[in-house]
Design a protein around this motif. Structure first.
Motif, PDB file in Angstrom:
ATOM      1  N   VAL A  11       0.821  -1.221   0.000  1.00  0.00           N
ATOM      2  CA  VAL A  11       0.000   0.000   0.000  1.00  0.00           C
ATOM      3  C   VAL A  11       0.850   1.264   0.000  1.00  0.00           C
ATOM      4  O   VAL A  11       0.654   2.154  -0.846  1.00  0.00           O
ATOM      5  N   PRO A  12       1.814   1.440   0.928  1.00  0.00           N
ATOM      6  CA  PRO A  12       2.617   2.666   0.874  1.00  0.00           C
ATOM      7  C   PRO A  12       3.391   2.803  -0.437  1.00  0.00           C
ATOM      8  O   PRO A  12       3.541   3.922  -0.953  1.00  0.00           O
ATOM      9  N   ALA A  13       3.861   1.685  -0.984  1.00  0.00           N
ATOM     10  CA  ALA A  13       4.576   1.753  -2.261  1.00  0.00           C
ATOM     11  C   ALA A  13       3.641   2.207  -3.378  1.00  0.00           C
ATOM     12  O   ALA A  13       4.026   3.010  -4.246  1.00  0.00           O
ATOM     13  N   LEU A  14       2.411   1.712  -3.357  1.00  0.00           N
ATOM     14  CA  LEU A  14       1.441   2.097  -4.385  1.00  0.00           C
ATOM     15  C   LEU A  14       1.057   3.566  -4.244  1.00  0.00           C
ATOM     16  O   LEU A  14       0.941   4.283  -5.247  1.00  0.00           O
ATOM     17  N   ILE A  15       0.890   4.016  -3.039  1.00  0.00           N
ATOM     18  CA  ILE A  15       0.564   5.444  -2.820  1.00  0.00           C
ATOM     19  C   ILE A  15       1.678   6.330  -3.360  1.00  0.00           C
ATOM     20  O   ILE A  15       1.425   7.335  -4.041  1.00  0.00           O
ATOM     21  N   ARG A  16       2.932   5.965  -3.074  1.00  0.00           N
ATOM     22  CA  ARG A  16       4.063   6.767  -3.565  1.00  0.00           C
ATOM     23  C   ARG A  16       4.088   6.824  -5.090  1.00  0.00           C
ATOM     24  O   ARG A  16       4.393   7.858  -5.682  1.00  0.00           O
ATOM     25  N   ALA A  17       3.746   5.708  -5.724  1.00  0.00           N
ATOM     26  CA  ALA A  17       3.750   5.679  -7.187  1.00  0.00           C
ATOM     27  C   ALA A  17       2.586   6.466  -7.787  1.00  0.00           C
ATOM     28  O   ALA A  17       2.725   7.093  -8.847  1.00  0.00           O
ATOM     29  N   LEU A  18       1.443   6.429  -7.105  1.00  0.00           N
ATOM     30  CA  LEU A  18       0.231   7.027  -7.674  1.00  0.00           C
ATOM     31  C   LEU A  18       0.067   8.508  -7.377  1.00  0.00           C
ATOM     32  O   LEU A  18      -0.568   9.228  -8.160  1.00  0.00           O
ATOM     33  N   ALA A  19       0.588   8.980  -6.262  1.00  0.00           N
ATOM     34  CA  ALA A  19       0.337  10.378  -5.863  1.00  0.00           C
ATOM     35  C   ALA A  19       0.722  11.374  -6.954  1.00  0.00           C
ATOM     36  O   ALA A  19      -0.114  12.218  -7.344  1.00  0.00           O
ATOM     37  N   PRO A  20       1.946  11.342  -7.497  1.00  0.00           N
ATOM     38  CA  PRO A  20       2.263  12.311  -8.548  1.00  0.00           C
ATOM     39  C   PRO A  20       1.491  12.065  -9.844  1.00  0.00           C
ATOM     40  O   PRO A  20       1.123  13.026 -10.538  1.00  0.00           O
ATOM     41  N   LEU A  21       1.214  10.794 -10.160  1.00  0.00           N
ATOM     42  CA  LEU A  21       0.485  10.498 -11.394  1.00  0.00           C
ATOM     43  C   LEU A  21      -0.941  11.008 -11.330  1.00  0.00           C
ATOM     44  O   LEU A  21      -1.432  11.636 -12.276  1.00  0.00           O
ATOM     45  N   LEU A  22      -1.636  10.769 -10.218  1.00  0.00           N
ATOM     46  CA  LEU A  22      -3.023  11.225 -10.105  1.00  0.00           C
ATOM     47  C   LEU A  22      -3.100  12.745 -10.091  1.00  0.00           C
ATOM     48  O   LEU A  22      -4.030  13.327 -10.653  1.00  0.00           O
ATOM     49  N   ALA A  23      -2.114  13.375  -9.470  1.00  0.00           N
ATOM     50  CA  ALA A  23      -2.085  14.846  -9.489  1.00  0.00           C
ATOM     51  C   ALA A  23      -1.910  15.352 -10.911  1.00  0.00           C
ATOM     52  O   ALA A  23      -2.532  16.349 -11.320  1.00  0.00           O
ATOM     53  N   ASP A  24      -1.079  14.663 -11.684  1.00  0.00           N
ATOM     54  CA  ASP A  24      -0.862  15.054 -13.077  1.00  0.00           C
ATOM     55  C   ASP A  24      -2.119  14.819 -13.910  1.00  0.00           C
ATOM     56  O   ASP A  24      -2.523  15.681 -14.700  1.00  0.00           O
ATOM     57  N   ILE A  25      -2.750  13.672 -13.739  1.00  0.00           N
ATOM     58  CA  ILE A  25      -3.979  13.373 -14.483  1.00  0.00           C
ATOM     59  C   ILE A  25      -5.056  14.395 -14.163  1.00  0.00           C
ATOM     60  O   ILE A  25      -5.789  14.847 -15.048  1.00  0.00           O
ATOM     61  N   ARG A  26      -5.129  14.764 -12.902  1.00  0.00           N
ATOM     62  CA  ARG A  26      -6.203  15.650 -12.452  1.00  0.00           C
ATOM     63  C   ARG A  26      -6.112  17.047 -13.066  1.00  0.00           C
ATOM     64  O   ARG A  26      -7.119  17.751 -13.169  1.00  0.00           O
ATOM     65  N   ARG A  27      -4.931  17.441 -13.502  1.00  0.00           N
ATOM     66  CA  ARG A  27      -4.798  18.762 -14.128  1.00  0.00           C
ATOM     67  C   ARG A  27      -5.580  18.849 -15.434  1.00  0.00           C
ATOM     68  O   ARG A  27      -6.094  19.911 -15.793  1.00  0.00           O
ATOM     69  N   ASP A  28      -5.671  17.728 -16.151  1.00  0.00           N
ATOM     70  CA  ASP A  28      -6.392  17.719 -17.431  1.00  0.00           C
ATOM     71  C   ASP A  28      -7.721  16.971 -17.377  1.00  0.00           C
ATOM     72  O   ASP A  28      -8.568  17.133 -18.254  1.00  0.00           O
ATOM     73  N   PHE A  29      -7.875  16.152 -16.330  1.00  0.00           N
ATOM     74  CA  PHE A  29      -9.074  15.323 -16.203  1.00  0.00           C
ATOM     75  C   PHE A  29      -9.490  15.352 -14.732  1.00  0.00           C
ATOM     76  O   PHE A  29      -8.998  14.577 -13.913  1.00  0.00           O
ATOM     77  N   ALA A  30     -10.360  16.292 -14.411  1.00  0.00           N
ATOM     78  CA  ALA A  30     -10.767  16.504 -13.012  1.00  0.00           C
ATOM     79  C   ALA A  30     -11.781  15.439 -12.603  1.00  0.00           C
ATOM     80  O   ALA A  30     -12.990  15.695 -12.520  1.00  0.00           O
ATOM     81  N   PHE A  31     -11.289  14.236 -12.355  1.00  0.00           N
ATOM     82  CA  PHE A  31     -12.182  13.109 -12.062  1.00  0.00           C
ATOM     83  C   PHE A  31     -13.010  13.377 -10.806  1.00  0.00           C
ATOM     84  O   PHE A  31     -12.550  13.979  -9.837  1.00  0.00           O
ATOM     85  N   ASP A  32     -14.256  12.905 -10.865  1.00  0.00           N
ATOM     86  CA  ASP A  32     -15.215  13.121  -9.779  1.00  0.00           C
ATOM     87  C   ASP A  32     -15.150  12.033  -8.717  1.00  0.00           C
ATOM     88  O   ASP A  32     -15.573  12.241  -7.577  1.00  0.00           O
ATOM     89  N   VAL A  33     -14.667  10.837  -9.100  1.00  0.00           N
ATOM     90  CA  VAL A  33     -14.706   9.700  -8.191  1.00  0.00           C
ATOM     91  C   VAL A  33     -13.607   8.721  -8.586  1.00  0.00           C
ATOM     92  O   VAL A  33     -13.252   8.606  -9.763  1.00  0.00           O
ATOM     93  N   ILE A  34     -13.049   8.043  -7.582  1.00  0.00           N
ATOM     94  CA  ILE A  34     -12.082   6.971  -7.826  1.00  0.00           C
ATOM     95  C   ILE A  34     -12.795   5.642  -7.618  1.00  0.00           C
ATOM     96  O   ILE A  34     -13.374   5.387  -6.561  1.00  0.00           O
ATOM     97  N   ASP A  35     -12.746   4.808  -8.640  1.00  0.00           N
ATOM     98  CA  ASP A  35     -13.406   3.503  -8.632  1.00  0.00           C
ATOM     99  C   ASP A  35     -12.331   2.425  -8.506  1.00  0.00           C
ATOM    100  O   ASP A  35     -11.722   2.023  -9.491  1.00  0.00           O
ATOM    101  N   ALA A  36     -12.065   1.969  -7.281  1.00  0.00           N
ATOM    102  CA  ALA A  36     -11.046   0.944  -7.043  1.00  0.00           C
ATOM    103  C   ALA A  36     -11.671  -0.431  -7.244  1.00  0.00           C
ATOM    104  O   ALA A  36     -12.649  -0.773  -6.577  1.00  0.00           O
ATOM    105  N   GLU A  37     -11.084  -1.218  -8.122  1.00  0.00           N
ATOM    106  CA  GLU A  37     -11.717  -2.461  -8.571  1.00  0.00           C
ATOM    107  C   GLU A  37     -11.221  -3.719  -7.873  1.00  0.00           C
ATOM    108  O   GLU A  37     -11.576  -4.820  -8.270  1.00  0.00           O
ATOM    109  N   PHE A  38     -10.392  -3.572  -6.865  1.00  0.00           N
ATOM    110  CA  PHE A  38      -9.939  -4.717  -6.080  1.00  0.00           C
ATOM    111  C   PHE A  38      -9.579  -4.155  -4.707  1.00  0.00           C
ATOM    112  O   PHE A  38      -9.082  -3.040  -4.600  1.00  0.00           O
ATOM    113  N   PHE A  39      -9.820  -4.929  -3.659  1.00  0.00           N
ATOM    114  CA  PHE A  39      -9.706  -4.357  -2.326  1.00  0.00           C
ATOM    115  C   PHE A  39      -8.272  -4.178  -1.848  1.00  0.00           C
ATOM    116  O   PHE A  39      -8.015  -3.338  -0.968  1.00  0.00           O
ATOM    117  N   PHE A  40      -7.332  -4.952  -2.395  1.00  0.00           N
ATOM    118  CA  PHE A  40      -5.955  -4.803  -1.929  1.00  0.00           C
ATOM    119  C   PHE A  40      -4.976  -5.056  -3.061  1.00  0.00           C
ATOM    120  O   PHE A  40      -5.091  -6.061  -3.765  1.00  0.00           O
TER     121      PHE A  40
END
Length: 388
Positions: free
Chosen positions: A91-120
């Protein structure tokens, strides 16, 4: 439009085209909704170098960081997985990888909801990132993500905490919902969201002709699932060994292949029991439609796609009382739910073969699982989490 960011560590790619095809199909359905704009983030877990350059990891390294996959915009960020740590640091490794990517995506695609498709590890990472970005999060429970990761000492606390903190929760069956509640996740926050089935692709065929394509002429049982202990292929092999003249074809790959081959040889049934390996998902309908029975002796499931796909093909199922089995087998025409032992499976398979139901009667059991219903329910669920 509803802007959805789908997060899925279980998602197909060039090196594993059958990985999470049920997630892919659900995502394609939602993306096709007239009021949805969707992007996919499908993280790829890799061990540290030089392990990442060897074995089955090597093809993962070569995957593109971004690609169009069946019309979907898919990002494939890498995150570190440490062997021998039982998922403790996923989990912490995934958060570190995703934090900058999601921030970058959000600049052009202001997503309303995160749909996580597996619990872990998707769920806990999604909750942390959703809070940081001020975006609601939904997590879907499918099977091993609750039964394994939700009970394993190294990961259970994170799974349960994510279940309590998410804005919305989905479970593939009523049984899965009950299992989540047993872990301490409030049941009233969990919505049952059944899998879907393509009723056009999975449909009855002429069984005689379909069997001939696999070199079979008599009664045929098929089993579809990874060759791992949890799927219970050894139980089905033993059952078919006790049914003279009955053939068995098993589609799937996995660590148990050598042991299953040894069992087939020891029982002297290699002339009527074959391991087909992993079939492309496009080839699965022809196999299932050829069968008189689809048998799967799972130790645990959520609600197996193979169950519903078999019914759609007019093929009755013999399965264990795992997950949502009794939510699927609601009529004798659809098959039998039995104990997880060879004698029970042999008896049930024999009974179904002796008095087969009409293919049309069996198919009725799948009609309530149409992908259109899956899409409509998912859209309603996700849009309900967004504060207007």
């Amino acid at each position: 439009m509803l802007r959805v960011l789908t997060l899925a560590t279980l998602f197909p790619h060039a090196a594993a085209p059958n990985l999470g095809v049920f997630v892919e199909r659900q995502t394609l359905g939602l993306a096709a909704h007239f009021d949805v704009d969707l992007r996919v983030v499908a993280p790829v877990g890799l061990p540290p170098w030089p392990l990442s350059r060897h074995g089955h990891y090597a093809p993962l390294v070569r995957l593109p960081a971004r690609e169009t996959w069946k019309g979907l915009d898919v990002r494939r960020p890498r995150f570190l997985t440490l062997p021998g740590t039982a998922g403790r640091f996923h989990v912490p490794a995934l958060i570190r990888a995703l934090a900058p990517l999601l921030a970058d995506i959000r600049r052009d695609f202001a997503f309303d909801v995160i749909d996580a498709e597996f619990f872990f590890p998707d769920g806990p990472a999604a909750v942390a990132l959703g809070r940081a970005l001020g975006v609601p999060v939904s997590i879907k429970a499918r099977g091993a993500d609750i039964h394994h990761w939700g009970t394993a000492p190294a990961t259970a606390a994170r799974v349960i905490a994510a279940g309590r903190q998410a804005d919305g929760l989905l479970a593939v069956s009523q049984a899965m919902r009950a299992d989540m509640a047993a872990l301490g996740i409030p049941a009233d926050t969990i919505r049952v969201h059944h899998t879907g089935v393509d009723l056009d692709r999975f449909a009855p065929r002429d069984r005689i002709a379909a069997k001939a394509a696999f070199g079979v002429s008599g009664p045929l049982v098929v089993s579809v699932g990874a060759l791992i202990a949890r799927k219970g292929h050894d139980v089905v092999i033993d059952a078919v060994a006790a049914l003279p003249g009955v053939s068995l074809l098993i589609a799937g790959a996995g660590e148990a292949r050598a042991a299953l081959e040894a069992k087939i040889t020891a029982l002297g049934i290699g002339d009527r029991v074959r391991l087909l390996g992993a079939l492309p998902h496009a080839d699965v309908p022809a196999l299932i439609a050829a069968a008189d029975v689809m048998a799967l002796a799972s130790a645990s499931e959520g609600l197996a796609n193979a169950w519903v796909e078999a019914l759609a093909c007019g093929t009755p199922i013999v399965i264990t009382d795992a997950g949502g089995a009794c939510e699927v087998v609601t009529d004798a025409a659809y098959g039998r739910v039995v104990a997880r032992d060879a004698k029970a499976f042999a008896g049930a398979i024999g009974n179904v073969l002796a008095a087969p139901a009409a293919q049309a009667a069996v198919r009725k059991g799948a009609e309530r699982f149409a992908w259109s219903a899956n899409t409509d329910a998912l859209y309603e669920h996700l849009s309900g989490l967004v504060v207007v």
